[in-house]
Design an enzyme around this catalytic site. Sequence first.
Site, short mmCIF file in Angstrom:
data_model
loop_
_atom_site.label_atom_id
_atom_site.label_comp_id
_atom_site.label_asym_id
_atom_site.label_seq_id
_atom_site.Cartn_x
_atom_site.Cartn_y
_atom_site.Cartn_z
N SER A 87 0.83 -1.20 0.00
CA SER A 87 0.00 0.00 0.00
C SER A 87 0.87 1.25 0.00
CB SER A 87 -0.97 -0.05 1.19
OG SER A 87 -2.00 0.89 1.04
N ASP A 99 -9.88 -3.89 -5.12
CA ASP A 99 -9.09 -2.85 -4.48
C ASP A 99 -9.19 -1.54 -5.25
OD1 ASP A 99 -7.17 -1.27 -3.26
OD2 ASP A 99 -5.52 -2.65 -3.59
N HIS A 158 -8.17 -4.95 -1.00
CA HIS A 158 -6.97 -4.27 -0.54
C HIS A 158 -6.61 -4.75 0.87
CE1 HIS A 158 -4.05 -1.00 -0.40
NE2 HIS A 158 -4.42 -0.80 0.85
#
Length: 311
Positions: free
Chosen positions: A158, A252, A282
Amino acid sequence: MQADEMHPQAKAAVKRQAYMPLPHGRLGVKFARLLTRPVMWVQNRNPPPVGATADLAIPGPGGDVDARLYRPDASERSPTVVFFHGGGFVFGSIETHDRLCRRLVRESDCAVLSVDYRLAPEHPFPAAVEDAYAAVEWVAANPDAVGGTGDVAVAGDSAGGNLAAVAALMAAERDGPALAYQTLVYPGVGVDEDAPSVREHAGVVLSEADLAFFADAYYGSDVHRRNPYADPTNAADVSGVAPATVLTAGFDPLRDGGRAYAEQLVRDGVDTRYVNHPDMPHGFLTMPGVDRARDAIAALGDDLAAVLDAH
């Protein structure tokens, strides 16, 4: 790019997370960080064993940067993966990603150095980038301090995937450490509110409000957002960066940005492996109870081991 439905285990994990929405604003952020400490203490009990761990302090431009070194074997040298945790540049810590780092050590036979870089909004861009690159330079210059062979890779998920990609770009452009690999896990790069993945999946783990808050807290202005060291998709040329694995998830909001950066790497001649998990959301690598996470981490470890000759 996405399955018809999210995997049942992932769907259950997302539902559990929905009871704890991400706060926005400085007071809410500070309170949420405090709340995660007892949660992490419980979650990190009985962690996957590794050969040795050590908490370190790395010199950085804003003062010492805390880090934790995980080694596959306390007595043998190994390649080192410098890891940056996710959390939107606002949340996350060494503790939130302890289990992921341990599993990556076990699957790759590499040491992993998890870096506790400075967080926004207290420390906006470029603080996290400065800490990340300082850690990479320090590891490359001090292999004995980490029991390293001198082979260095970067990895992150991320926001941490963004930092890993930026560190690889900086190393290439500044004639810095010769990185062997970069592992970018659902990286926060090239995020566009008009992208199909954002339009279709904002609200699954990350909402539009979350994305906007993280961007405001970290970047502060559109001027910074256009900086290649804030988002490597802004770079005119990435041909000199390390080979990469880019992992995305079908459900995501960040999926399309990650895929676009993988395509950018390929266009510029970088050896790139792109893998998408169509029925995952995600953050699935750190979600308890999602078996697919183990398989995905094993594959990432295999990629690192193959390049770094760790096995």
